[in-house]
Design a protein around this motif. Structure first.
Motif: not given
Length: 677
Positions: A262-270, A282-283, A316-329
């Protein structure tokens, strides 16, 4: 009687006594028993060789005192009987031999022929005397026999007594020997019993010692077995815990990889996020994936992950979920800002499109009316519609070929994955009902996750389309097939179920257009009237095959009934009418729906431009207008009423002339009700 004569008689008597006939015993009961007098004589009667001398001496006697009885056979006459004492037989006695010891007597006896015997009858007194003598001799003989018999009996008794004594002595001797044998046997038996008892005692002692040793060995074996079981249980528990940690680690890695996609730029084109923010997200996501991969690499060497490794992976999973939530917000904030601008622009664009569409529809209706007046109604769909139908069917065929390997698995693991994917795709659609309510969002999210390549839980197992290269195409095909089947079965039985099924299908179609194209392909294959298209019968096509093309079910029992056919077609056209007017209310995409009301207007216009068919045309028009008529009226307003007016004034009379069906009058009634509104 002279003495010489008497002497001769005595000689005869003596001779007869010594002859075999003279030894015949007298028995007064011969006649009673019916025996012959001569039965006791076994030898032929013979006379002595001196009988001729006696016969010569008797020849001078007078014939009145004698009577000759004789023959060569030697049998007496019937009048002669030994029971009468008055007669006697006169034979030469054996004593005559002693008186005349002639050495040539035997030769004369053999050489000279024997004259026939002569028998002379004596006087009664002589016979009586002779009988008395014979009787006396018999009595003396009987007495001698009795004495001899008594002596024999006495000797036999003595012999019996001696034999009995000897037998008793032999029995005593045998008893003595038997006693000695028994004593010897008893001595031997006693000795064997003593040896047996001693042997049994030794065996019992050995058995007791063996039991003690076995008991000690059993205790040792039991202790070793218990120790081995404890070690095995500890090892098993360690293996179970290790496998559980490994399973959890794989699940964590899978989820982190899915979240990282979900963090890949190719998926986040929209997405409306700036490139710098996407790059940083993504990094950091790649760094977290590397951390988890490092932990998984250790387990690939045959070791189970430790508790420290699991803690690091969960962190690491918890941090990834937090990262996704921040990106979605952050994306939500940017999206909300753009949404207002898009709404204003969309409103202006819709107004312009509506005006252009109304003008185009007005022109199309006018041209259709002119064409119908000029040429009459069509018998088939337009070329552009048939081309569109062929493209959809070719796309569905290509999709089927793309997952042929997954659809026909050769190994058990692929077959199991196929069943799990099919269940994950079809079970949520089966759970949609007219009273689903808030469950529709959960069902939609589950279908969306499955089509997005994320893992979903189906039947207690986690499954994802990423587990097989052909998994996504297989799920899209089966999902579209299930939506159409729900319209064919569920909507046909419960008309109100068309809207919840259609709203979920519309939402899936909007996010995943491939599924929408497959839905149309399955719908057109099972119900060609949804194109609309009346397939013509080609030359050489069997009747059953043509009925399948028209949408009928044909099996070994034959073709389905008309009522069942109309019911299924009604369910599918109702689902299609609901899909073109509904949109998923929780979607974030802007713009027109992928398959909106314009396709409904096109379907209705082409249906009215085609020649009506018995039963099916009236049924489909009624079902379509009952579900979608209100939405078409709100969208096209006056143009829709013109279309209804054309339906009433020009299409209905033509249909009534051809068919007199109740469905037509129901349709007219509903149209009048709509016009009254």
């Amino acid at each position: 009687m002279p003495a010489e004569t008497m002497g001769q008689k005595w000689e005869v008597i003596e001779a007869l006594k010594n002859s075999p006939k003279g030894k015949i015993t007298f028995d007064s009961r011969w006649a009673e028993r019916g025996e012959h007098i001569m039965a006791g004589c076994k030898e032929a009667v013979t006379l002595s060789s001196h009988s001729s001398i006696i016969l010569e001496r008797l020849s001078s006697l007078s014939l009145d005192k004698s009577c000759f009885l004789g023959s060569s056979s030697g049998h007496s006459s019937p009048g002669l009987s030994e029971e009468s004492p008055a007669f006697g037989l006169c034979v030469v006695s054996d004593e005559a031999k002693d008186e005349d010891p002639d050495p040539d007597a035997d030769e004369r006896e053999i050489s000279s022929p024997t004259p026939p015997p002569a028998i002379s009858l004596l006087s009664p007194k002589a016979m009586e005397t002779a009988g008395g003598i014979i009787k006396a001799k018999e009595e003396c003989r009987e007495k001698a026999k009795v004495a001899l018999r008594q002596r024999q009996e006495m000797q036999e008794k003595q012999l019996a007594a001696v034999a009995s004594a000897e037998s008793e002595q032999l029995k005593r001797f045998e008893e003595l020997m038997e006693l000695k044998q028994r004593q010897e046997c008893q001595v031997i038996r006693d000795m064997m019993d003593r040896e047996t008892k001693e042997s049994i005692g030794r065996q019992e002692k050995l058995k007791e010692e063996q039991r003690q040793r076995v008991k000690i060995l059993n205790l040792r074996v039991r202790e070793l077995e218990q120790q081995r079981q404890r070690e095995a249980e500890l090892e098993k528990q360690r293996q179970v815990e290790g496998r559980e940690r490994l399973r959890n680690l794989n699940t964590i890695q899978e989820e982190i990889l899915q979240l990282n996609q979900l963090l890949e730029p190719s998926i986040q084109t929209t997405s409306s996020l700036p490139p710098a923010s996407l790059s940083s997200f993504s990094t950091r996501g790649n760094q977290l994936c590397s951390q988890v991969s490092e932990v998984v690499r250790k387990t690939a060497e045959g070791e189970f992950p430790s508790m420290e490794d699991m803690t690091a992976a969960e962190r690491a999973l918890h941090e990834m979920r937090t990262l996704i939530r921040l990106m979605q917000e952050e994306a939500a904030k940017v999206q909300e800002k753009k949404k207002k601008d898009q709404e204003e622009e969309e409103a202006r664009r819709k107004q312009a499109e509506l005006q252009a569409l109304q003008e185009a529809q007005k022109k199309a209706a006018q041209s259709a009316k002119e064409k119908a007046q000029r040429k009459g109604l069509q018998n088939s769909a337009e070329d552009s519609t048939l081309k569109w139908l062929k493209e959809l069917q070719d796309s569905a065929a290509q999709c089927t070929q793309s997952f042929e390997q997954l659809n026909s698995p050769k190994d058990a693991q692929t077959k199991k994955l196929k069943l799990e994917l099919q269940k994950a795709a079809t079970i949520p659609v089966s759970q949609i009902a007219s009273k689903s309510g808030s469950q529709l969002r959960e069902i939609f999210d589950k279908i969306d996750k499955l089509l997005s390549g994320r893992a979903v839980v189906s039947g207690g197992k986690s499954v994802s389309t990423s587990q097989h290269p052909q998994g996504l195409d297989f799920v899209c095909y089966k999902l579209a097939e299930k939506f159409v089947k729900q319209g064919e079965e569920e909507v046909a039985s419960h008309h109100e179920a068309a809207f919840p099924i259609a709203v979920v299908a519309s939402g899936v179609w909007e996010l995943h257009p491939r599924v929408g194209e497959l839905i149309l392909a399955h719908l057109h294959k099972k119900c060609p009237y949804a194109v609309p298209h009346y397939p013509p019968m080609k030359d050489g096509t069997p009747v059953e095959e043509y009925q399948r093309i028209l949408g009928y079910r044909v099996d070994d029992a034959g073709v389905e009934g008309q009522d069942s056919f109309l019911k299924r077609m009604s369910g599918m056209i109702r689902l299609y009418a609901a899909i073109i007017q509904l949109r998923w209310p929780y979607g974030s995409k802007q713009g027109p729906p992928p398959h909106g009301l314009n396709h409904g207007w096109r379907w209705l216009a082409q249906m009215l431009n085609m020649e009506p068919l018995a039963d099916i045309t009236a049924t489909l028009l009624f079902d379509f207008l009952e579900v979608c008529g209100n939405a078409l009226m709100k969208q096209y307003q006056g143009q829709f009423w013109k279309l209804l007016l054309l339906l009433k004034e020009e299409y209905f009379p033509r249909y009534t002339q051809c068919f007199n069906k109740p469905a037509l009058f129901v349709l007219i009634h509903n149209l009048q009700y709509l016009r009254a509104l």
